[in-house]
Design an enzyme around this catalytic site. Structure first.
Site, short mmCIF file in Angstrom:
data_model
loop_
_atom_site.label_atom_id
_atom_site.label_comp_id
_atom_site.label_asym_id
_atom_site.label_seq_id
_atom_site.Cartn_x
_atom_site.Cartn_y
_atom_site.Cartn_z
N LYS A 128 8.33 31.08 38.49
CA LYS A 128 6.84 30.40 38.57
C LYS A 128 6.09 31.68 38.99
CE LYS A 128 8.46 26.16 38.47
NZ LYS A 128 9.94 26.35 38.26
N LYS A 163 3.76 21.88 41.96
CA LYS A 163 5.12 22.03 41.58
C LYS A 163 5.69 23.02 42.77
CE LYS A 163 4.07 25.11 37.69
NZ LYS A 163 4.62 25.33 36.05
N ARG A 213 8.86 26.75 24.55
CA ARG A 213 9.97 27.82 25.33
C ARG A 213 10.03 28.93 24.17
NH1 ARG A 213 13.79 28.30 28.61
NH2 ARG A 213 12.25 27.62 30.05
N ARG A 228 8.93 21.18 23.75
CA ARG A 228 9.50 20.14 24.40
C ARG A 228 8.70 19.15 24.62
NH1 ARG A 228 11.64 24.30 28.81
NH2 ARG A 228 9.44 25.10 28.24
N ARG A 236 5.96 15.74 32.19
CA ARG A 236 6.88 16.94 31.93
C ARG A 236 7.68 16.73 30.44
NH1 ARG A 236 10.49 15.30 36.77
NH2 ARG A 236 10.38 13.30 35.52
N ASP A 276 7.52 30.04 29.06
CA ASP A 276 6.95 28.87 28.64
C ASP A 276 5.52 28.85 28.45
OD1 ASP A 276 9.48 27.63 29.24
OD2 ASP A 276 9.10 26.88 31.27
N GLU A 284 5.26 29.87 32.67
CA GLU A 284 6.37 30.18 33.35
C GLU A 284 6.95 31.37 32.73
OE1 GLU A 284 9.31 27.40 34.64
OE2 GLU A 284 7.73 26.23 35.61
N ASN A 286 10.84 32.51 32.54
CA ASN A 286 11.96 32.24 33.05
C ASN A 286 12.95 33.41 32.84
OD1 ASN A 286 12.03 29.12 33.51
ND2 ASN A 286 10.54 29.53 31.89
#
Length: 317
Positions: A128, A163, A213, A228, A236, A276, A284, A286
């Site tokens: 994050k 979050k 992604r 997504r 979400r 993301d 984000e 990841n």
């Protein structure tokens, strides 16, 4: 023993959902290319004075069966530096046990092991918080445990996402709209009464088109992302939260962000990164166990696992 042997540090093999698991896709491609595949859990890593970092490992063969998908060929306790490469694929949360595992992996590196992603880079890029280094690409964001500051952020932006910093798969994410309904209760819960740091971001309406992604492999973007898309009124898009994955070619903005970050992140030892992106904004970075290999490959024909294993082989020389 096969010349190239890969050790995957992963979650228990019996928990894999092989139809979508990216670690499984890596293993399958490694075997296709003639590599030996070994696996262990992070909890089995250990070091004792006078020795090397070792783990209780098992060599596996893939069966091609969807359920009983592997057989164990042999079990052993081996030093990590005896493998051609160690691939760290344990899922979050990035808790203290995960952190300790990265320190053991760093010790293994000092003993000659080749570890991907690099343990130091894993520690320095919490998923994050890593976006803070690239403010030109992110939406309005606040990181704080202070409930007054978080309430002020909501008052300024009216519609926000809250979050935790150590979640995965969309767990613990809340949207608070202009009416501020339950804002106090949500903040008390997420911050544990102001003692736990969380992230607040302005809500991005583009989420309805998908949380994309974008995969970087050794600094190079995979040409397709997986959008997504939230379902049934969800905020979400995470697949684990019921989102539907739709593979798409990268947009110009996706490429701009990927090409700006990719080479630098690769230089730091991050062989595989999942960005993301919602709309025009990076949300984000990841680095622990980025996914979506199989969804992109199944929908586009672009073999992401092959791209990854080929990049790993180049790194190994």
């Amino acid at each position: 023993m096969t010349a190239t042997a890969l050790l995957f540090v992963a979650d228990p093999l019996d928990t894999f959902k092989t139809y979508k698991d990216s670690t499984f896709a890596m293993m399958r491609e490694a075997r296709r290319q003639g590599m030996a595949v070994w696996a262990c859990e992070a909890r089995s890593l250990r070091w004792q004075q006078g020795g090397s970092v070792v783990a209780d490992v098992q060599q596996i063969e893939l069966t091609g069966d969807a359920d009983a998908w592997y057989t164990v060929q042999q079990q052993a306790t081996r030093a990590l530096n005896s493998f051609s490469a160690v691939v760290m694929r344990k899922d979050p949360p990035f808790d203290t046990e995960y952190l300790y595992a990265t320190h053991l992996l760093s010790q293994a590196e000092r003993e000659g092991a080749r570890v991907f992603n690099k343990p130091q880079a894993l520690r320095e890029h919490p998923e994050k918080l890593a976006i803070l280094e690239f403010p030109q690409f992110i939406s309005p964001t606040l990181v704080s445990p202070d409930m007054a500051a978080l309430k002020a952020f909501h008052a300024e932006h009216h519609d926000v996402i809250l979050k935790p910093l150590d979640g995965m798969g969309g767990m613990g994410i809340f949207r608070v709209k202009d009416d501020g309904l339950n804002l106090g209760s949500i903040l008390e819960t997420l911050t544990e009464q102001g003692t736990r740091t969380i992230m607040a971001q302005r809500y991005l309406p583009a989420i309805v088109q998908g949380d994309k992604r974008v995969l970087l492999i050794d600094g190079e973007p995979v040409p397709f992302c997986l959008a997504r898309i939230p379902q049934g009124g969800e905020v979400r898009g995470n697949l684990a939260a019921g989102g539907v994955g739709e593979a798409r070619p990268l947009t110009e903005r996706d490429r701009e962000i990927a090409e700006a970050l990719g080479p630098e992140l690769a230089r730091r030892g991050l062989l595989l990164v999942g960005l993301d992106i919602i709309g025009e904004h990076l949300t984000e970075i990841n680095v622990t166990s980025p996914t979506c290999f199989q969804e992109i490959t199944d929908q586009t024909g672009h073999d992401v696992a092959r791209q990854f294993i080929d990049a790993l082989k180049r790194r190994l020389g």
